[in-house]
Design an enzyme around this catalytic site. Structure first.
Site, PDB file in Angstrom:
ATOM      1  N   ASP A 136       0.846  -1.188   0.000  1.00 34.69           N
ATOM      2  CA  ASP A 136       0.000   0.000   0.000  1.00 34.69           C
ATOM      3  C   ASP A 136       0.887   1.247   0.000  1.00 34.69           C
ATOM      4  OD1 ASP A 136       1.068  -0.152   2.485  1.00 34.69           O
ATOM      5  OD2 ASP A 136      -0.823  -0.423   3.550  1.00 34.69           O
ATOM      6  N   HIS A 189       0.375  -8.746  -4.391  1.00 38.34           N
ATOM      7  CA  HIS A 189      -0.533  -7.702  -3.910  1.00 38.34           C
ATOM      8  C   HIS A 189       0.305  -6.452  -3.639  1.00 38.34           C
ATOM      9  CE1 HIS A 189      -4.157  -6.331  -1.587  1.00 38.34           C
ATOM     10  NE2 HIS A 189      -3.243  -5.594  -0.988  1.00 38.34           N
ATOM     11  N   ASP A 217      -1.040 -17.662  -5.887  1.00 38.74           N
ATOM     12  CA  ASP A 217      -0.615 -16.501  -6.690  1.00 38.74           C
ATOM     13  C   ASP A 217      -1.801 -15.614  -7.066  1.00 38.74           C
ATOM     14  OD1 ASP A 217       1.200 -14.801  -7.837  1.00 38.74           O
ATOM     15  OD2 ASP A 217       1.527 -15.995  -9.645  1.00 38.74           O
ATOM     16  N   GLU A 262       1.263 -10.581  -0.484  1.00 39.69           N
ATOM     17  CA  GLU A 262       1.782  -9.223  -0.285  1.00 39.69           C
ATOM     18  C   GLU A 262       3.211  -9.253   0.247  1.00 39.69           C
ATOM     19  OE1 GLU A 262      -0.641  -6.742   2.278  1.00 39.69           O
ATOM     20  OE2 GLU A 262       0.325  -4.908   1.541  1.00 39.69           O
TER      21      GLU A 262
END
Ligand code: NAG
Ligand code: NAG
Ligand code: NAG
Ligand code: NAG
Ligand code: NAG
Length: 464
Positions: free
Chosen positions: A75, A382, A433, A442
């Site tokens: 993020d 991610h 995956d 992530e």
């Protein structure tokens, strides 16, 4: 003849692949990953060139320059507790985690509020400030011989800061948890379950190693028994059978404290072991698979598992401690006893290497969990920046919801976040995956950080 030689080369190549990994290549990549996490103005030496400048006005709304630092994971929030990275003042977090998590945006485009959260007397965050002090003290030691001026500057920041006397004194004088101060802005993201007392001792222990000032040693000695009295509080709200002595990660520092202090005590036969060495031994016995008191578990393929998300953070952090403690124990010629089982330093190093090899591809799927290492690795991690087209390829802005089709796409990520290690397989050694499955796909800074240390060791000490 030609075919035979070719065959022999293939067989040799296969044997090499199975027997060992290219730890040097993996080490280089594990460090490169951090370039992909950079925030702020990127330096001209930036090698991961699909990333561009971002967050160039961070902190300006409160008149403080908080530009720079690192995004902790997939993020665009700068969470400072798991990173322990200095920006300025006692920055605890930067960004609005709810707004950010609701968008799938490149860091270069982000337009969610960049709310700065800094620790102060009224708004304490002892764990973050003490963690920063620990990081500064440890880094000052790393740079001491190569770059003494920088090293001195780091130590000065740990022990003396602007209006604050020192990160450590500030953390200790204004005791309180950032968990309480920031509440929903850090929980459920980086909830502190173990309190701030462990970071205060951790900070003091690193400051003692870096400065040798007796006041820091007294702090460690006088407070450790209180820390060990606390029964293990659980990481990520998941119950766990180990004791506090078995915990080590971005939240709980106990095992790290015991091993760090054991190094000092093992090299000084006149000092009393206190609770440190026995607790460090108990930690080892909680990890070693053949130990009668093992409390972690292992997948059929041999990967260490502990409750809580992003499992590879546990595999890398605990293996790093095993390796460090094995080396200290070897230097002082001792073995660790887990009931009737003897844990030699060589056995601990072998176990740590097994975890590293698993991550690099010695596992039932023959899959490397490091992006760009080997030829089979996670393709749909991610990670916002990695999964969206780069600014070079698509210069127009992609807004908050504009990224959704890329998130949902079945295509591999267009940008390789080389060196990123993901959360990893499930406890049956399977890996799907899937970008949406952030627990497994992530990458995070705190998975890679201990791995850098492990790879550096195995790079220069290959198996016989
Ligand atoms: C931090 O906050 C969470 C959520 O409110 C809570 O469950 C947890 O116990 C808190 N940690 C501490 C050490 O109080
Ligand atoms: C060894 O330990 C003793 C007692 O704790 C202490 O006084 C001494 O300074 C230590 N020596 C070194 C070299 O650390
Ligand atoms: C263990 O100690 C011995 C003797 O000091 C040394 O030769 C050896 O390299 C050490 N092994 C490791 C793995 O550190
Ligand atoms: C992994 O590699 C081994 C050895 O080359 C091979 O026998 C096995 O079939 C491979 N497994 C998978 C899932 O590719
Ligand atoms: C966090 C904490 O309890 N710190 C204590 C450590 O030990 C010193 C000296 O006994 C105390 O003054 C602190 O309160």
């Amino acid at each position: 003849m030609g075919v035979l030689v070719f065959g022999a080369v293939i067989v040799m190549a296969m044997v090499t692949t199975v027997a060992s990994h290219d730890y040097g290549d993996a080490l280089t990549k594990s460090i490169l990953f951090f370039e992909g996490q950079r925030s702020g103005k990127l330096p001209s030496t930036q090698r991961m060139t699909w990333r561009k400048d971002s967050g160039l006005r961070d902190g300006f709304q409160i008149g403080v320059d908080l530009v720079g630092g690192y995004y902790d994971a997939g993020d665009n929030v700068k969470f400072n507790f798991p990173n322990g990275i200095l920006n300025n003042n006692a920055g605890m977090e930067l960004g609005d985690p709810y707004g950010d998590h609701n968008c799938w945006e490149r860091p270069e485009d982000m337009d969610t509020p960049r709310i700065p959260y800094a620790a102060s007397k009224q708004f304490p965050g002892s764990e973050v400030s003490a963690e920063i002090a620990a990081a500064l003290a440890a880094s000052s030691m790393v740079f001491r011989s190569r770059n003494p001026a920088y090293s001195a500057r780091l130590l000065k920041r740990a022990t003396m800061v602007d209006e604050i006397d020192s990160y450590f004194d500030f953390a200790d004088a204004n005791r309180g948890s950032y968990n309480d101060t920031l509440g929903p802005w850090v929980c459920p993201f980086y909830c502190d379950f173990s309190g701030y007392e462990d970071e205060l001792i951790w900070g003091a222990a690193w400051l003692y190693r870096a400065t040798k000032e007796p006041k820091y040693w007294s702090y460690v000695e006088q407070n450790i028994s209180n820390l060990e009295k606390n029964v293990a509080k659980h990481t990520d709200r998941v119950g766990y059978g180990g004791g506090s002595f078995a915990e080590f990660g971005w939240d709980t520092k106990n095992a790290g404290i015991n091993i760090l202090v054991s190094k000092l005590l093992l090299s000084n036969s006149t000092s009393d072991a206190g609770p440190f060495i026995p607790n460090a031994d108990k930690f080892v016995c909680s990890v070693l698979p053949e130990s009668p008191t093992v409390s972690v578990s292992y997948s059929p393929g041999g990967l260490l598992f502990k409750p809580g998300g992003s499992n590879l953070q546990h595999a890398t952090a605990l293996s790093f401690l095993l390796l460090a403690y094995a080396r200290y124990s070897n230097q002082s010629n001792r073995e660790i006893h887990c009931g009737n089982v003897v844990a030699t330093p060589a056995r601990l190093i072998q176990l740590a290497r097994r975890q590293v090899d698993y991550i690099l591809g010695t596992n039932p799927l023959n899959m490397s969990y490091m992006v760009g290492y080997g030829n089979k690795f996670p393709r749909k991690i991610h990670h916002r920046g990695s999964s969206l087209p780069s600014v070079d390829r698509y210069p127009a802005r992609i807004n908050c919801q504009g990224g959704t089709p890329y998130f949902q796409s079945n295509d591999p990520n267009p940008n390789l976040l080389t060196g990123a290690v993901v959360g990893g397989p499930d406890n049956g050694d399977s890996y799907s995956d899937s970008r949406a499955d952030f627990v497994h796909s992530e990458p995070t800074t705190y998975i890679n950080a201990p791995l850098v240390g492990l790879l550096a060791y195995f790079r220069s000490n290959p198996p016989l």
